[in-house]
Scaffold this motif. Structure first.
Motif, short mmCIF file in Angstrom:
data_model
loop_
_atom_site.label_atom_id
_atom_site.label_comp_id
_atom_site.label_asym_id
_atom_site.label_seq_id
_atom_site.Cartn_x
_atom_site.Cartn_y
_atom_site.Cartn_z
N ALA A 258 0.83 -1.21 0.00
CA ALA A 258 0.00 0.00 0.00
C ALA A 258 0.86 1.24 0.00
CB ALA A 258 -0.93 -0.02 1.21
N ASN A 259 1.99 1.23 0.73
CA ASN A 259 2.89 2.37 0.74
C ASN A 259 3.60 2.53 -0.59
OD1 ASN A 259 2.29 3.21 3.29
ND2 ASN A 259 4.05 2.27 4.27
N THR A 260 4.14 1.44 -1.13
CA THR A 260 4.87 1.50 -2.40
C THR A 260 3.98 1.98 -3.54
OG1 THR A 260 6.28 -0.31 -1.65
CG2 THR A 260 6.29 0.17 -4.00
N SER A 261 2.71 1.58 -3.50
CA SER A 261 1.81 1.92 -4.61
C SER A 261 1.55 3.42 -4.72
CB SER A 261 0.48 1.18 -4.44
OG SER A 261 -0.22 1.64 -3.29
N ILE A 262 1.62 4.15 -3.60
CA ILE A 262 1.29 5.58 -3.64
C ILE A 262 2.29 6.36 -4.49
CG2 ILE A 262 0.88 7.65 -2.27
CD1 ILE A 262 -1.25 5.47 -1.98
N PRO A 263 3.60 6.35 -4.17
CA PRO A 263 4.54 7.09 -5.05
C PRO A 263 4.64 6.48 -6.45
CG PRO A 263 5.73 5.83 -3.37
CD PRO A 263 4.29 5.77 -3.00
N MET A 264 4.44 5.17 -6.55
CA MET A 264 4.48 4.54 -7.87
C MET A 264 3.37 5.09 -8.77
SD MET A 264 3.78 0.55 -8.86
CE MET A 264 2.03 0.81 -8.60
N LEU A 265 2.12 5.08 -8.27
CA LEU A 265 1.00 5.57 -9.07
C LEU A 265 1.07 7.09 -9.27
CD1 LEU A 265 -1.88 3.39 -7.58
CD2 LEU A 265 -0.85 3.19 -9.84
N MET A 266 1.63 7.79 -8.29
CA MET A 266 1.78 9.24 -8.46
C MET A 266 2.74 9.56 -9.60
SD MET A 266 2.97 12.16 -5.72
CE MET A 266 1.65 11.78 -4.61
N SER A 267 3.84 8.81 -9.69
CA SER A 267 4.79 9.05 -10.78
C SER A 267 4.18 8.69 -12.13
CB SER A 267 6.06 8.23 -10.54
OG SER A 267 5.80 6.83 -10.51
N VAL A 268 3.33 7.65 -12.18
CA VAL A 268 2.64 7.30 -13.43
C VAL A 268 1.70 8.43 -13.82
CG1 VAL A 268 1.04 5.69 -14.50
CG2 VAL A 268 2.88 4.82 -13.06
#
Length: 620
Positions: A258-268
């Motif tokens: 859940a933590n990793t997905s936040i900056p990952m999806l924000m960069s996308v």
């Protein structure tokens, strides 16, 4: 550009000033005041009864894993009515609340923590029966929460005159928002239903617009339609993850992702908005704006990779900073293109100005600098919704501009470019046909339920006020019947959702069989919830119709997936419009009648009181 900034900056400043929560310095207290759970006013001012403790690394309270491990001389601080909001920190936070049931009977409440992105949350309840603990958070599987809900819900059951102490230990690698509320089960359900409708409309609209732009891309081959679809889909996924839905539905067993997905999806999302802006604004290759946007796009790709390498507290700061820089850069580049005479940039700038303000406020709330994260989430959704509408309108204006240019070329160079003009015209006509077809499909989807073919909740919301107004003018009765399948969750649990869908279609077929008058309308407005609008039908006629439907449904049998036979039942509640009543009150009375039918044993129809003087039977 300075002229536009002179008006834009005060607007953003006003929004920040309005939304900024300035917390008063907390006061030390030796004992937290006890909250009477039966008192609605005290529940509404719950933060006046909350105490908290900040434990930085190195302090004994930071290492403590249970309330008993805390020192007896610990100095708790009173929240003084303010939400507990903390920016990025390595500290562990303890929260304490004393709750008492002053009533003569035992009751259930829910302690609600309305912020989904917390690494570790542990609840302790200490009462007459000892201490019970629940350990959950993003570092645990989602079902460790015990209740399938995106926020943290703690059931608090208090016996008569019982007092309990609730202690919460919170640790997170990001910002800490701890908005607490103590609610009755009814209030919890009502708020959940309201938010479900709001989020469903928001994410559904994003999905529809993204699919629509994708269709336009496939039909026209225009690349900015694809980038727009990519942007809306990625932004929707990012907000879905920030709201806790992705952790609930996409990766409930992937603790920590859940933590990793936040900056990952924000960069996308940052990459998508950069590509769309560069394409839509028709940035000249090799220009300064082009070099800036290319650099930001490459930075977004790098941050996507770094999201899997860097710690969350570092990658989220970098991703958020770059995202805000991209939004601000696109806004400024749009201003430049507008001043250069590119007319669609006007609507693009308007769309991006609201997005800039919404993203800034949302980021401040997510990083713990603004309170009331839920309100900021709704504000962000409003900003995104407005942006999506304006961007699509901007694309319409861009299409009109291209069409005008095409007509000018045809007028000035008819002989030499006649073939190319015809090809372009044919392409535009194909696009228009696809647009009209998509609009018709969207209109149908917006008013009809895809599974059953009945009308949906939106049609109910549009039609019911009209029928109420007509009934008041004509003096003719209007009755609404609400029907709900009994024990339907057990059907889904025992035989799966595919069989459950078959059952819903079967119910819809029975409703169509009985609701035959031209003006009567059958509606599916929830999972297993249906409604019938009966203009010109009084209370007795509506009750008889419901009883016929219930009898028909109960007498029919369905074959389950394991070969068994199943008879479904439904409960119904009816209400007939009375003088001076609006559609909301009419719906509420029907809903209360439905609940009475459920409470009376199900498979029956109940009529709301008081009944009006008319009693026109159904069909007369």
């Amino acid at each position: 550009m300075l002229l536009y900034l002179r008006y834009f900056i005060p607007i953003v400043a006003m929004l920040l000033t309005t939304g900024l929560a300035i917390a008063a310095p907390p006061a030390q207290t030796e004992q937290c005041p006890t909250l009477d759970a039966n008192n609605p006013e005290q529940r509404a001012s719950l933060m006046d009864h909350v105490c908290f403790l900040s434990a930085p690394p190195g302090e004994p309270a930071h290492q403590a894993n249970t309330p008993e491990a805390l020192s007896a001389d610990t100095h708790w601080k009173a929240a003084n009515g303010h939400d507990l909001v903390f920016s990025h920190t390595d500290a562990v936070y303890w929260v304490r609340l004393n709750v008492r049931n002053s009533g003569d009977t035992g009751q259930l409440w829910y302690l609600k923590l309305n912020y989904p992105l917390l690494d570790e949350v542990t609840f302790w309840q200490t009462g007459n029966d000892g201490t019970a603990a629940i350990a959950t958070g993003d570092q645990y599987p989602f079902m460790s929460r015990g209740i399938d809900y995106r926020y943290f819900l703690l059931p608090v059951t208090l016996g008569a005159n019982e007092t309990r102490t609730i202690t919460i230990r919170i640790r997170s690698s990001g910002a800490l928002n701890v908005p607490l509320s103590l609610e009755t089960p009814e209030a919890t359900i009502a708020q959940s239903n309201h938010l479900t409708l709001v989020h469903g409309l928001f994410y559904g609209a994003l999905l529809v617009f993204a699919a629509f732009n994708l269709l336009l891309f496939f039909s026209s081959g225009t690349v900015y339609y694809f980038y727009n679809a990519f942007y809306m889909a990625s932004l929707g996924l990012f907000l879905f993850a920030m709201g806790g839905f992705a952790n609930q539905y996409f990766w409930p067993d992937s603790a920590g992702f859940a933590n990793t997905s936040i900056p990952m999806l924000m960069s996308v999302s940052s990459l998508a908005m950069t590509l769309f802006g560069r394409s839509f604004l028709e940035i000249q290759p090799g220009s300064r704006s082009d070099r800036v946007l290319r650099g930001l796009a490459l930075t977004s790709l790098g941050l996507f990779v770094m999201a899997f390498i860097l710690p969350y507290n570092k990658s989220i700061v970098l991703s958020t900073t770059v995202a805000l820089i991209i939004i601000a850069s696109l806004f400024l580049i749009g201003l430049v293109r507008w001043r250069q005479g590119y007319l669609p940039a006007k609507w693009y700038v308007m769309a991006w100005s609201g997005m800039l303000a919404g993203a800034l406020i949302y980021a401040l709330a997510a990083f713990g600098y603004l309170a009331d994260f839920l309100a900021r989430e709704i504000f962000m959704q409003v900003a995104v919704g407005a942006q999506v509408i304006l961007l699509n309108y901007a694309m319409v204006q861009r299409w009109r501009l291209l069409n005008q240019k095409l007509l000018d070329v045809e007028q000035n160079a008819r002989t030499n470019l006649e073939l190319k003009v015809h090809e372009r015209t044919a392409q535009l006509r194909n696009t228009m046909r696809e647009l009209e077809r998509a609009n018709r499909q969207l209109a149908t989807l917006s008013l009809n339920d895809a599974l059953t073919g009945l009308h949906n909740r939106r049609h109910l919301d549009n039609l019911l006020p009209e029928l109420c107004a007509e009934s008041r003018r004509s003096g003719q009765p209007l009755t609404i019947a609400l029907l709900d399948a009994d024990h339907f969750k057990a059907v889904n649990d025992d035989w799966g959702h595919d069989f459950g869908d078959q059952c819903l279609q079967h119910i819809a077929d029975i409703l169509r069989r009985h609701v035959k008058r031209p003006r009567d309308v059958a509606i599916r407005f929830g999972g297993e919830e249906f409604a019938i609008l009966l203009p010109g039908t009084g209370a007795d006629g509506a009750r008889r119709l419901c009883e016929q439907i219930l009898e028909d449904l109960a007498s029919s049998r369905m074959v389950t997936t394991d070969g068994a036979y199943l008879s479904l039942t439904m409960s119904a509640g009816t209400a007939t419009l009375i003088p001076g009543e609006d559609e909301r009150e009419l719906f509420r009375r029907a809903d209360e009648a439905l609940y009475r039918a459920k409470a009376a044993g199900r498979n029956r129809a109940e009529q709301s009181e008081p009944a009006p003087s008319w009693s026109t039977p159904h069909g007369e």
